[in-house]
Design a protein around this motif. Structure first.
Motif, PDB file in Angstrom:
ATOM      1  N   ALA A 199       0.828  -1.192   0.000  1.00 24.74           N
ATOM      2  CA  ALA A 199       0.000   0.000   0.000  1.00 24.74           C
ATOM      3  C   ALA A 199       0.859   1.237   0.000  1.00 24.74           C
ATOM      4  CB  ALA A 199      -0.904   0.001   1.240  1.00 24.74           C
ATOM      5  N   THR A 206      -3.067   4.869  -5.590  1.00 27.30           N
ATOM      6  CA  THR A 206      -2.449   3.731  -6.253  1.00 27.30           C
ATOM      7  C   THR A 206      -2.634   3.870  -7.751  1.00 27.30           C
ATOM      8  OG1 THR A 206      -2.986   2.347  -4.373  1.00 27.30           O
ATOM      9  CG2 THR A 206      -2.488   1.219  -6.417  1.00 27.30           C
ATOM     10  N   ASP A 208      -3.401   2.868 -11.380  1.00 25.58           N
ATOM     11  CA  ASP A 208      -4.203   1.819 -11.981  1.00 25.58           C
ATOM     12  C   ASP A 208      -3.475   1.293 -13.203  1.00 25.58           C
ATOM     13  OD1 ASP A 208      -6.171   0.175 -12.852  1.00 25.58           O
ATOM     14  OD2 ASP A 208      -7.408   1.760 -13.704  1.00 25.58           O
ATOM     15  N   SER A 226      -0.563  -2.334  -6.998  1.00 26.08           N
ATOM     16  CA  SER A 226      -0.043  -1.032  -6.612  1.00 26.08           C
ATOM     17  C   SER A 226       1.264  -0.774  -7.319  1.00 26.08           C
ATOM     18  CB  SER A 226       0.159  -0.982  -5.097  1.00 26.08           C
ATOM     19  OG  SER A 226       1.143  -1.918  -4.713  1.00 26.08           O
ATOM     20  N   ARG A 324      -9.426   6.137   0.028  1.00 25.10           N
ATOM     21  CA  ARG A 324      -8.573   7.195  -0.512  1.00 25.10           C
ATOM     22  C   ARG A 324      -9.455   8.248  -1.176  1.00 25.10           C
ATOM     23  NH1 ARG A 324      -3.636   6.301   1.818  1.00 25.10           N
ATOM     24  NH2 ARG A 324      -2.914   4.172   1.441  1.00 25.10           N
ATOM     25  N   TYR A 409     -11.767   6.228  -3.879  1.00 18.53           N
ATOM     26  CA  TYR A 409     -11.709   4.813  -4.215  1.00 18.53           C
ATOM     27  C   TYR A 409     -11.244   4.036  -2.991  1.00 18.53           C
ATOM     28  CZ  TYR A 409      -6.646   5.587  -4.843  1.00 18.53           C
ATOM     29  OH  TYR A 409      -5.324   5.910  -4.657  1.00 18.53           O
ATOM     30  N   GLU A 411      -8.873   0.660  -1.247  1.00 19.87           N
ATOM     31  CA  GLU A 411      -7.709  -0.205  -1.363  1.00 19.87           C
ATOM     32  C   GLU A 411      -7.882  -1.392  -0.420  1.00 19.87           C
ATOM     33  OE1 GLU A 411      -4.145   2.900  -2.590  1.00 19.87           O
ATOM     34  OE2 GLU A 411      -4.371   2.253  -0.495  1.00 19.87           O
ATOM     35  N   GLU A 413      -6.088  -4.639   1.197  1.00 20.30           N
ATOM     36  CA  GLU A 413      -4.822  -5.326   1.467  1.00 20.30           C
ATOM     37  C   GLU A 413      -5.063  -6.824   1.588  1.00 20.30           C
ATOM     38  OE1 GLU A 413      -2.435  -3.987   4.672  1.00 20.30           O
ATOM     39  OE2 GLU A 413      -2.733  -1.859   4.244  1.00 20.30           O
ATOM     40  N   VAL A 422      -1.925  -5.160  -2.793  1.00 26.97           N
ATOM     41  CA  VAL A 422      -3.038  -4.229  -2.599  1.00 26.97           C
ATOM     42  C   VAL A 422      -3.867  -4.228  -3.873  1.00 26.97           C
ATOM     43  CG1 VAL A 422      -3.714  -1.832  -2.212  1.00 26.97           C
ATOM     44  CG2 VAL A 422      -1.742  -2.768  -1.008  1.00 26.97           C
ATOM     45  N   ARG A 424      -6.751  -2.159  -5.916  1.00 27.89           N
ATOM     46  CA  ARG A 424      -7.499  -0.901  -5.994  1.00 27.89           C
ATOM     47  C   ARG A 424      -8.913  -1.221  -6.470  1.00 27.89           C
ATOM     48  NH1 ARG A 424      -6.309   4.983  -8.635  1.00 27.89           N
ATOM     49  NH2 ARG A 424      -8.396   5.414  -9.363  1.00 27.89           N
ATOM     50  N   ASP A 426     -12.290   0.533  -7.758  1.00 31.79           N
ATOM     51  CA  ASP A 426     -12.782   1.810  -8.245  1.00 31.79           C
ATOM     52  C   ASP A 426     -13.862   1.587  -9.289  1.00 31.79           C
ATOM     53  OD1 ASP A 426     -11.416   1.000 -10.515  1.00 31.79           O
ATOM     54  OD2 ASP A 426      -9.723   2.337 -10.200  1.00 31.79           O
TER      55      ASP A 426
END
Length: 455
Positions: A199, A206, A208, A226, A324, A409, A411, A413, A422, A424, A426
């Protein structure tokens, strides 16, 4: 620009039009977008197209793009992004670039005797001198260049062979060393600013790097790695690799999720779509298409369902979920459209609640409630949890906003088999968007009639 796909050129033309109309310089815009001036210049002149839509969206806002212009810009970016991975077809109209015949070498003065005049006849030889054929220095230089090139190739091949042998010996002497796809240990692949687990530091989005084609506006069905480097694909086409092997997760996201499957609110710009032109409210499964048709934004709340499932035989630990916030603006001054005058339901699922107005939004676990079920309370999901191919997990996130128009968005883990990463989460490569609705006019739909403003 020559050599670039037509879609990239069209995308660049729309960017230049917005930039020139704004009156801002490349330097000013690049500084606000946190990128170099040369990178922005390349985007606006079709040399390259960004791999992520987020900087394009911020540029459109800085240049004062309307809703229609933003929608057009997104379509052009999608086309340019798709054209990036499609090999360009040869241009049938382009002239064939065949080999250019070499010109005959001009006569050289070096072919004449040292005491001869350039104007003398070619066969004129000083008395007593033996006639010799003229030398050809250009041909000799060409042969010399060929010999030098061959020597360089042979030397390079020998060096590569020696290095390969040394590398194999080193690998044989270090059994059990964990390596990535190119022989690099997984830990060395992290960016310097990454936290353990892959992360990024707080406040750093992060990148994309493995965004797929969207399946619906506001949803995506693929994991993301990430860092800024693209991940190599799995041989079976199941997603990118993470570190030393395939990513052991698949993720499917839905962002048009209504409370009780009937209650939700959207904001629509009345200057673009007046109430008389807004279609009747859809059912929940058609909400994504309805919202895209009127460029609607989630009003007050965005409910996101994230379905996480393991790949193969691996059991994966989901360690934590982070929020985030990419950007905050004043709430949109648009009209609110309620999908139902109020439906209510006996089931409230376990979920994570997020207050986007907070300085540091957190995903807080919250219990659910089932009036018809035993015990009534549905325990909240609390990390860590495990998932596998036979035991998926559905995470529901309810994000609310009242004082901002927020882009955000998630994240996720994870760790499995000594590896970690991680994902993402979105809206098909773009942030989710939620805007406050306080003080905005509210419209309800009367069955069989039209939208009517609430008193």
């Amino acid at each position: 620009m020559a050599g670039q796909p037509r879609e990239t050129a069209e995308f660049a033309a729309v960017l230049r039009e917005l930039k020139e109309r704004s009156g801002h310089s490349y330097g000013f815009l690049a500084k606000r977008l946190h990128m170099s001036t040369s990178t922005l210049h390349r985007y606006c002149h079709g040399v390259a197209a960004p791999a992520d839509y987020a900087p394009v969206e911020r540029l459109a806002r800085l240049c004062g793009a309307t809703t229609e212009e933003s929608a057009r810009l997104y379509r052009c970016w999608q086309a340019a992004d798709a054209a990036r991975s499609t090999p360009a077809a040869p241009d049938a109209d382009a002239p064939h670039a065949g080999p250019v015949p070499a010109a005959d070498p001009a006569p050289s003065d070096a072919a004449l005797p040292a005491d001869a005049s350039p104007d003398a006849a070619p066969d004129a030889v000083p008395p007593g001198a033996e006639a010799r054929p003229a030398r050809r220095p250009r041909r000799r230089a060409a042969w010399l260049a060929v010999f030098v090139a061959l020597a360089v190739v042979v030397a390079s091949a020998l060096v590569a062979l020696i290095r390969s042998a040394d590398s194999g010996a080193a690998d044989a002497g270090a059994p059990g060393a964990a390596s990535g796809p190119t022989g690099t240990p997984d830990d060395s692949a992290r960016a310097p600013g990454d936290r353990p687990g892959g992360a990024p530091e707080s406040g750093t989005p992060t990148t994309d790097a493995t965004r797929p084609a969207p399946t619906e506006p506001g949803g995506t069905a693929s994991p993301h790695r990430s860092g800024g480097a693209a991940s190599p694909s799995r041989p079976d086409g199941g997603g990118p690799q993470e570190g030393g092997g395939p990513t052991p997760l698949t993720v499917t996201t839905r962002s048009h999720v209504w409370a009780g499957r009937c209650d939700h609110r959207y904001l629509v710009d009345p200057g673009v779509t007046p109430p008389a032109d807004v279609p009747a409210p859809p059912v929940e499964q058609d909400a994504a298409a309805w919202a895209a048709g009127v460029a609607a934004v989630h009003g007050g709340r965005t409910n996101v369902e994230v379905t996480v499932q393991g790949v193969g035989d691996a059991t994966v630990v989901l360690r934590d979920l982070h929020v985030r916030v990419v950007d905050r603006r004043a709430p949109l001054p648009w009209s609110v459209y309620a999908m139902s005058p109020g439906c209510g339901g006996s089931l409230t699922p376990a979920r994570f609640t997020v207050d986007l107005d907070a300085d540091r939004p957190l995903a807080e676990p919250a219990d659910g409630y089932d009036a018809d079920g035993p015990g009534r309370t549905l325990p909240a999901t609390r990390f860590p949890v495990t998932v596998s191919a036979a035991d998926p997990q559905v995470l529901r996130v309810e994000a609310s906003a009242s004082r901002c128009d927020c882009d955000w968005y998630l994240e996720l883990e994870w760790s499995a088999g000594g590896r970690e990463g991680v994902l993402r989460v979105d809206a098909a490569g773009r942030p989710f968007r939620t805007s406050g609705v306080a003080g905005r006019p509210v419209y309800f739909h009367e069955e069989g009639r039209s939208w009517a403003r609430a008193d």
